[in-house]
Scaffold this active site. Structure first.
Site, PDB file in Angstrom:
ATOM      1  N   ARG A  48      34.428  63.534  22.624  1.00 20.87           N
ATOM      2  CA  ARG A  48      35.731  62.895  22.719  1.00 20.87           C
ATOM      3  C   ARG A  48      36.796  63.984  22.780  1.00 20.87           C
ATOM      4  NH1 ARG A  48      37.950  62.478  17.955  1.00 20.87           N
ATOM      5  NH2 ARG A  48      36.140  61.650  17.005  1.00 20.87           N
ATOM      6  N   TYR A 100      54.364  46.933  36.813  1.00 15.62           N
ATOM      7  CA  TYR A 100      53.287  46.383  36.699  1.00 15.62           C
ATOM      8  C   TYR A 100      53.102  45.523  35.419  1.00 15.62           C
ATOM      9  CZ  TYR A 100      48.193  46.083  35.511  1.00 15.62           C
ATOM     10  OH  TYR A 100      46.702  45.649  34.983  1.00 15.62           O
ATOM     11  N   ASP A 172      55.100  56.344  37.077  1.00 11.23           N
ATOM     12  CA  ASP A 172      53.652  55.827  37.319  1.00 11.23           C
ATOM     13  C   ASP A 172      53.627  55.981  38.893  1.00 11.23           C
ATOM     14  OD1 ASP A 172      51.498  54.066  37.970  1.00 11.23           O
ATOM     15  OD2 ASP A 172      52.093  52.743  36.650  1.00 11.23           O
ATOM     16  N   LYS A 197      42.818  52.546  40.779  1.00  9.18           N
ATOM     17  CA  LYS A 197      43.315  51.996  42.046  1.00  9.18           C
ATOM     18  C   LYS A 197      42.774  53.007  43.295  1.00  9.18           C
ATOM     19  CE  LYS A 197      44.580  48.801  39.302  1.00  9.18           C
ATOM     20  NZ  LYS A 197      46.116  48.842  38.922  1.00  9.18           N
TER      21      LYS A 197
END
Ligand SMILES: *Cc1c(COP(=O)(O)O)cnc(C)c1O
Length: 379
Positions: A48, A100, A172, A197
């Protein structure tokens, strides 16, 4: 030695870690790491907090964005959710109004509950952004080009404005990818990606990134990252590395196909308007050419009737009617029903997201095949 984007895509950080000389970065499918001695570490203790495969994709994305560090998350939404942890109750953000849908849902539900407010405004107008700044404004959050109307915000001008008011500028950069736009070099403080994407590019793996260039901000975000734990798995990190190897060639082909399709759409009598940042007819062309090194593969277009829009969606054969974007396969989306389903009707319609609007993520198939499919769907 600094390499060009195409080389970084293929070679990554170029730090040869593998003792056996593996060309492809190995998948460290592993949770814990043995300590060489008391108080000693190989640099890895627990996945992690750090994993070699994930580190490599983080370094690669940081290099592509010309940042210093990147954090890889399990999804784009996990990245944005973690990012919101740098804000406190009472803080205010200004954001692009046309963005978005999932990000908007996060703000309207979870961030709102946590006492953080977000004003969505037309960020393609710097004066509108300036007018929305309040004493408690802590950040400006841009999507440029915006989704789905392809409005472009002036990153450099808004970075200056943000910094004059001691605000962070967050961008973004999912739609253009670092291959065509590098917001950190234009003054942004944090870049966000849905790596699902263009970065990964094959419609098969979810991921998200935060990229920074400031060490204090990195330490703050990394602490949130390690603590909240939505990190990208080793296998998915490897898939990202594999996808990124072809980012440059894919982006060139997406753009080539998108330009041809945008020009084809402009000639069709059924099309009222084409929204694509590569069109010479755009009034903001000078800004686009200053800020981006290419135009990408995202096009929206408005038909002259809702019936026509629905008929096209239902008639495409090679192109698929689906959400998402940025993969090698061409997809057609109905923003009103899909990406913007949660946006209130008045807001959606004021933006231009109505029943006549379609959005296409242009893939890298043969252009004649794509045009033939559109031709038969329009007929
Ligand atoms: C898809 C997308 C997101 C969310 O990313 P996920 O990987 O789906 O969680 C955020 N921003 C933009 C612009 C997107 O297209």
């Amino acid at each position: 030695m600094a390499f060009a984007a195409e080389t970084i895509c293929v070679q990554g950080s170029n730090e040869r870690r593998d003792p056996f000389g593996a060309i492809s970065m190995p998948i460290y499918q592993n949770a814990a790491y043995a300590h060489p001695g008391l108080g000693k570490s190989t640099g890895y203790d627990y996945s992690r907090c750090g994993n070699p495969t994930r580190d490599e994709v983080q370094k690669t994305v940081a290099l592509l964005e010309q940042g210093t560090e990147a954090l890889a998350f399990s999804t784009g939404m996990a990245a944005i959710t973690a990012l919101m942890e740098i804000f406190s109750p009472g803080d205010h953000l200004i954001a692009t109004d046309d963005l978005y849908g999932g990000t908007l849902r996060l703000w309207n539900t979870i961030s709102h509950k946590n006492g953080i407010s977000v004003d969505c405004v037309d960020t393609s107008n710097v004066e509108t952004v300036k007018a929305a700044i309040r004493p408690e404004t802590k950040a400006i959050y841009l999507e440029t080009p915006s989704n789905p109307m392809m409005k472009v915000a002036d990153i450099q001008a808004i970075a200056e404005l943000a910094h004059a008011h001691e605000c962070l500028l967050i961008v973004d950069n999912t739609f253009l990818s670092p291959y065509f736009q590098k917001p950190l070099t234009l003054g942004a403080d944090i870049v966000v990606h849905s790596g699902t994407k263009y970065l990964e590019g094959h419609n098969d793996t979810l991921s998200g990134f935060l990229v920074v260039k400031d060490d204090a901000l990195y330490q703050q975000l990394n602490n949130i990252y390690k603590t909240t734990g939505a990190c990208l798995s080793a296998f998915d990190s490897w898939l990202l590395l594999r996808g990124i190897k072809t980012l440059a060639v894919r982006m060139e082909q997406h753009q080539k196909n998108a330009l041809a399709i945008a020009h084809w759409l402009e000639q069709r009598p059924e099309v009222e308007k084409v929204y694509y940042i590569g069109l010479d007819s755009r009034p903001d062309k000078a800004l686009i050419d200053r800020q981006c090194s290419g135009y990408g593969g995202m096009i929206s277009f408005r038909l002259n009737s809702a019936e026509k829009a629905v008929k096209i969606l239902e008639s495409v054969k090679l192109i698929r009617f689906a959400e998402s974007l940025g993969g090698v396969e061409s997809l057609l989306t109905y923003p009103m029903k899909q990406t913007h389903a949660d946006v209130p009707v008045e807001v959606r319609e004021a933006l231009g997201v109505d029943e006549k609007l379609l959005r296409m993520s242009v893939g890298i198939e043969n252009i004649d095949d794509l045009l033939a499919d559109l031709e038969q769907a329009f007929a």
